[in-house]
Write a protein that holds these residues in place. Structure first.
Motif, PDB file in Angstrom:
ATOM      1  N   VAL A 109       0.822  -1.208   0.000  1.00  0.00           N
ATOM      2  CA  VAL A 109       0.000   0.000   0.000  1.00  0.00           C
ATOM      3  C   VAL A 109       0.858   1.261   0.000  1.00  0.00           C
ATOM      4  N   GLY A 110       2.124   1.134   0.398  1.00  0.00           N
ATOM      5  CA  GLY A 110       3.013   2.297   0.403  1.00  0.00           C
ATOM      6  C   GLY A 110       3.741   2.527  -0.904  1.00  0.00           C
ATOM      7  N   GLY A 111       3.464   1.694  -1.905  1.00  0.00           N
ATOM      8  CA  GLY A 111       4.079   1.880  -3.217  1.00  0.00           C
ATOM      9  C   GLY A 111       5.535   1.468  -3.292  1.00  0.00           C
ATOM     10  N   LYS A 112       5.986   0.592  -2.388  1.00  0.00           N
ATOM     11  CA  LYS A 112       7.383   0.176  -2.372  1.00  0.00           C
ATOM     12  C   LYS A 112       7.606  -1.162  -3.066  1.00  0.00           C
ATOM     13  N   LEU A 113       6.559  -1.723  -3.642  1.00  0.00           N
ATOM     14  CA  LEU A 113       6.670  -2.953  -4.427  1.00  0.00           C
ATOM     15  C   LEU A 113       6.392  -2.614  -5.888  1.00  0.00           C
ATOM     16  N   PRO A 114       6.733  -3.490  -6.811  1.00  0.00           N
ATOM     17  CA  PRO A 114       6.512  -3.193  -8.232  1.00  0.00           C
ATOM     18  C   PRO A 114       5.035  -3.248  -8.625  1.00  0.00           C
ATOM     19  N   TYR A 115       4.184  -2.594  -7.846  1.00  0.00           N
ATOM     20  CA  TYR A 115       2.751  -2.499  -8.122  1.00  0.00           C
ATOM     21  C   TYR A 115       2.306  -1.065  -7.860  1.00  0.00           C
ATOM     22  N   ARG A 116       1.423  -0.572  -8.705  1.00  0.00           N
ATOM     23  CA  ARG A 116       0.886   0.774  -8.517  1.00  0.00           C
ATOM     24  C   ARG A 116      -0.621   0.692  -8.292  1.00  0.00           C
ATOM     25  N   LEU A 117      -1.118   1.578  -7.445  1.00  0.00           N
ATOM     26  CA  LEU A 117      -2.552   1.621  -7.151  1.00  0.00           C
ATOM     27  C   LEU A 117      -3.287   2.207  -8.356  1.00  0.00           C
ATOM     28  N   VAL A 118      -4.193   1.436  -8.949  1.00  0.00           N
ATOM     29  CA  VAL A 118      -4.898   1.895 -10.144  1.00  0.00           C
ATOM     30  C   VAL A 118      -6.373   2.178  -9.889  1.00  0.00           C
ATOM     31  N   HIS A 119      -6.917   1.664  -8.777  1.00  0.00           N
ATOM     32  CA  HIS A 119      -8.328   1.938  -8.509  1.00  0.00           C
ATOM     33  C   HIS A 119      -8.615   1.731  -7.024  1.00  0.00           C
ATOM     34  N   VAL A 120      -9.410   2.623  -6.465  1.00  0.00           N
ATOM     35  CA  VAL A 120      -9.879   2.491  -5.085  1.00  0.00           C
ATOM     36  C   VAL A 120     -11.400   2.552  -5.103  1.00  0.00           C
ATOM     37  N   ALA A 121     -12.037   1.465  -4.695  1.00  0.00           N
ATOM     38  CA  ALA A 121     -13.495   1.422  -4.587  1.00  0.00           C
ATOM     39  C   ALA A 121     -13.868   1.864  -3.180  1.00  0.00           C
ATOM     40  N   VAL A 122     -14.573   2.986  -3.067  1.00  0.00           N
ATOM     41  CA  VAL A 122     -14.856   3.593  -1.763  1.00  0.00           C
ATOM     42  C   VAL A 122     -16.358   3.667  -1.527  1.00  0.00           C
ATOM     43  N   PRO A 123     -16.791   3.874  -0.269  1.00  0.00           N
ATOM     44  CA  PRO A 123     -18.224   3.972   0.031  1.00  0.00           C
ATOM     45  C   PRO A 123     -18.875   5.179  -0.639  1.00  0.00           C
ATOM     46  N   ASN A 124     -20.198   5.072  -0.823  1.00  0.00           N
ATOM     47  CA  ASN A 124     -20.987   6.180  -1.328  1.00  0.00           C
ATOM     48  C   ASN A 124     -21.013   7.310  -0.303  1.00  0.00           C
ATOM     49  N   ARG A 125     -20.817   8.547  -0.768  1.00  0.00           N
ATOM     50  CA  ARG A 125     -20.688   9.684   0.152  1.00  0.00           C
ATOM     51  C   ARG A 125     -22.003  10.410   0.435  1.00  0.00           C
ATOM     52  N   LEU A 126     -23.111   9.949  -0.155  1.00  0.00           N
ATOM     53  CA  LEU A 126     -24.379  10.638   0.058  1.00  0.00           C
ATOM     54  C   LEU A 126     -24.992  10.324   1.419  1.00  0.00           C
ATOM     55  N   TRP A 127     -24.570   9.211   2.038  1.00  0.00           N
ATOM     56  CA  TRP A 127     -25.132   8.796   3.321  1.00  0.00           C
ATOM     57  C   TRP A 127     -24.005   8.606   4.325  1.00  0.00           C
ATOM     58  N   PRO A 128     -24.318   8.614   5.605  1.00  0.00           N
ATOM     59  CA  PRO A 128     -23.272   8.380   6.610  1.00  0.00           C
ATOM     60  C   PRO A 128     -22.582   7.034   6.382  1.00  0.00           C
ATOM     61  N   THR A 129     -21.299   6.987   6.613  1.00  0.00           N
ATOM     62  CA  THR A 129     -20.546   5.754   6.439  1.00  0.00           C
ATOM     63  C   THR A 129     -20.698   4.905   7.693  1.00  0.00           C
ATOM     64  N   VAL A 130     -21.426   3.809   7.572  1.00  0.00           N
ATOM     65  CA  VAL A 130     -21.653   2.909   8.703  1.00  0.00           C
ATOM     66  C   VAL A 130     -20.853   1.631   8.485  1.00  0.00           C
ATOM     67  N   HIS A 131     -20.328   1.099   9.565  1.00  0.00           N
ATOM     68  CA  HIS A 131     -19.555  -0.138   9.512  1.00  0.00           C
ATOM     69  C   HIS A 131     -20.183  -1.141  10.478  1.00  0.00           C
ATOM     70  N   ILE A 132     -20.584  -2.274   9.959  1.00  0.00           N
ATOM     71  CA  ILE A 132     -21.142  -3.345  10.786  1.00  0.00           C
ATOM     72  C   ILE A 132     -20.499  -4.657  10.372  1.00  0.00           C
ATOM     73  N   HIS A 133     -19.906  -5.347  11.311  1.00  0.00           N
ATOM     74  CA  HIS A 133     -19.427  -6.715  11.122  1.00  0.00           C
ATOM     75  C   HIS A 133     -18.461  -6.840   9.937  1.00  0.00           C
ATOM     76  N   ASP A 134     -17.648  -5.832   9.702  1.00  0.00           N
ATOM     77  CA  ASP A 134     -16.675  -5.832   8.597  1.00  0.00           C
ATOM     78  C   ASP A 134     -17.339  -6.087   7.247  1.00  0.00           C
ATOM     79  N   SER A 135     -18.621  -5.757   7.120  1.00  0.00           N
ATOM     80  CA  SER A 135     -19.357  -6.090   5.904  1.00  0.00           C
ATOM     81  C   SER A 135     -19.794  -4.877   5.100  1.00  0.00           C
TER      82      SER A 135
END
Length: 554
Positions: free
Chosen positions: A516-542
């Protein structure tokens, strides 16, 4: 139908059902579900296979597994008819195909939905017995907006099924006292047995509550004292029959060796490996503080105050039956939370659901207040309900806009046939991969303990270096165990045994930190993130857990 439509409870249940529809096909069709620790689509079959096998055991009792097996019988027969042989690898290979697993998952979620509606109706009936129709409707509405029940009422976990049977038992106990019907104790005993035979932790609802409730009834209620002999003669055989039925169903009689192993597992690694508080006054105080902070989510602090007022009113009215939900709250907290030393969402749901009884009792008082006070109080109730509705909708939004959908869409557009993908973690953390990709899942654990996924090659290896795949798909909900630092914890808290093992895993910590720190021969090409229209809730790592996709650099 006309009679139902004139009943406000019908519309409360319909609204609650609407809040639970988004999860029915969450992450489906697929070979496994996204509901972490879900009993369906897979575990119920394993429970049936192991509970009565001599010397073997499964984590959970088999009652709900039997119910799901009956409901899924057509799909089970169809899968068996398509297996090339009855050898275990062939049977497993057929059953884990998406067409069968999707059916099992949807059926399990529908059962949870129905039972969550039953819980809402039961909570309403409890409040109605104590304080009248209006209190029952308010309690049912409060329960319909419960934060945890909204999530667990549409997934395949066992937390709603055992709570359904447990609340039925408590309701029958209340009815036995209020309606002066001794036979109700048979129902209370059998429903309590069904709860324990669904999930063992249900015992904590009754261990202190029912004995204390009986003592209180004999001390305060004249009818109970007058019929003490009849009640005792009814309770003794009911308890004996229930205990025998639970032991028979759990395999204690037919598979005593496996039953003993299961109890040792439940009282040892299954609970103590996850304990996050110290055993003793300091840990219990920290646990209670976290409980209170949790309950200010969802409803907010206002609902906690309403529940407290409801308890006070019940005490003032000396309604002995009205104390049973409170005793169950105390019993579960002391006998489970203080023993397991955990405050996960599902382990705080029984108290939150039972507190709705007292919210209904408190709000019912508004009808007897002066007009200006009644209007002000109703305004506070409306604000409380809107806050709870906002959080409940946020749970559904998290399911509808799950980051894994975004990760799947990106892979569908960028991953070419034959491209190699490396991934990690359990099935519940992973998006669905393109069918024409070559996917490898790497882990350090025993391959025999993994839940297989069709088309995924399983590798057991240390996390020390990339393996040359073009893409790496990383669930941050799973990888967080290796990425977070071991910082000092507040008083009463501690890191669990499993968390300490993760901290000691230096290879994994270095590997994922470098990735994740970019120190391996891999680059971050996409980050899938939560929808920002509603509060970000976390339940049971799901819910709302980001997924990172890396591509190998030239």
């Amino acid at each position: 139908m006309k009679r139902w439509m004139r009943n406000p409870l019908f519309w409360i249940l319909m609204a609650a059902a609407g809040l639970r529809l988004s999860g029915l096909f969450w992450g489906l069709p697929a070979s496994d579900g996204w509901d972490d620790d879900g009993f369906s689509p897979r575990n119920f079959l394993t429970a049936l296979a192991l509970t009565w096998k001599p010397g073997s055991y499964f984590t959970y009792p088999p009652l709900h597994a039997l119910l799901l097996a009956i409901l899924n019988l057509p799909s089970i027969i169809l899968a068996l008819l398509h297996t090339p042989s009855l050898r275990q690898p062939d049977v497993i290979g057929e059953f884990i195909k998406p067409e069968h697993m999707t059916w099992f998952a949807a059926t399990g979620r529908l059962v949870s939905l129905a039972m969550s509606l039953g819980i809402i109706a039961i909570v309403g009936a409890m409040a109605r017995l104590v304080a009248g129709t209006r209190a029952g409707l308010v309690a049912a509405a409060a329960c319909a907006l419960n934060f945890g029940l909204t999530y667990y009422g549409q997934v395949g976990n066992l937390d709603v099924p055992y709570l359904f049977w447990g609340l039925l038992s408590l309701l029958w106990g209340m009815r036995a006292v209020i309606e002066h019907q001794v036979r109700r104790w048979w129902g209370a005993a059998l429903f309590a047995g069904a709860a324990v035979a669904t999930k063992d932790q249900a015992y904590a609802l009754f261990l202190l509550s029912l004995p204390l409730f009986l003592v209180l009834c004999f001390a305060v209620d004249g009818w109970t004292r007058a019929n003490a002999r009849r009640i005792v003669l009814m309770l003794l055989p009911a308890a004996a029959v229930t205990l025998f039925a639970v032991l028979l169903l759990d395999g204690a009689i037919t598979n005593p060796g496996g039953f003993v192993k299961r109890l040792a597992f439940l009282s040892g690694p299954a609970s103590q490996s996850y304990a996050e508080y110290w055993h003793g006054p300091a840990g219990w105080a920290a646990l209670l503080g976290d409980m209170m902070r949790y309950y200010t989510r969802g409803y907010g602090l206002l609902a906690v105050l309403w529940a407290g007022i409801g308890v006070w009113l019940t005490w003032r009215r000396r309604n002995v039956a009205g104390f049973l939900p409170l005793l169950a709250i105390i019993s579960f907290t002391v006998c489970f939370n203080f023993a397991a030393l955990r405050t996960d969402d599902r382990f705080l749901m029984p108290q939150a659901v039972l507190a709705c009884v007292y919210i209904g009792i408190a709000v019912e008082m508004i009808g007897h207040a002066r007009p200006w006070l009644r209007r002000a109080a109703l305004g506070v109730v409306a604000v409380t309900a809107l806050l709870a509705l906002h959080q409940a909708i946020a749970i559904n939004a998290a399911m509808l806009f799950d980051p894994r959908y975004d990760a799947e869409s990106w892979m569908a557009s960028h991953v070419r046939p034959g491209d190699t993908i490396e991934t990690y973690g359990q099935n519940c953390f992973l998006p669905r991969f393109p069918k024409d990709a070559m996917v490898t899942r790497v882990g350090q654990g025993d391959l025999k303990l993994r839940n297989l996924l069709p088309g995924v090659r399983e590798v057991r290896d240390a996390f020390i270096a990339p393996r040359g795949s073009r893409y790496v798909v990383l669930s941050t909900a799973w990888a967080q165990r290796y990425l977070r630092p071991a910082v000092p914890l507040p008083s009463g808290h501690r890191y669990s045994w499993l968390q300490k093992l993760d901290f000691r895993n230096g290879d994994a910590h270095m590997y994922f930190t470098q990735l994740v720190g970019g120190k391996l021969p891999y680059r971050l090409v996409h980050v899938a993130v939560p929808n920002r229209l509603w509060p970000t809730v976390h339940i049971h790592d799901s819910l709302n857990e980001p997924v990172w996709i890396f591509e190998r650099t030239p």
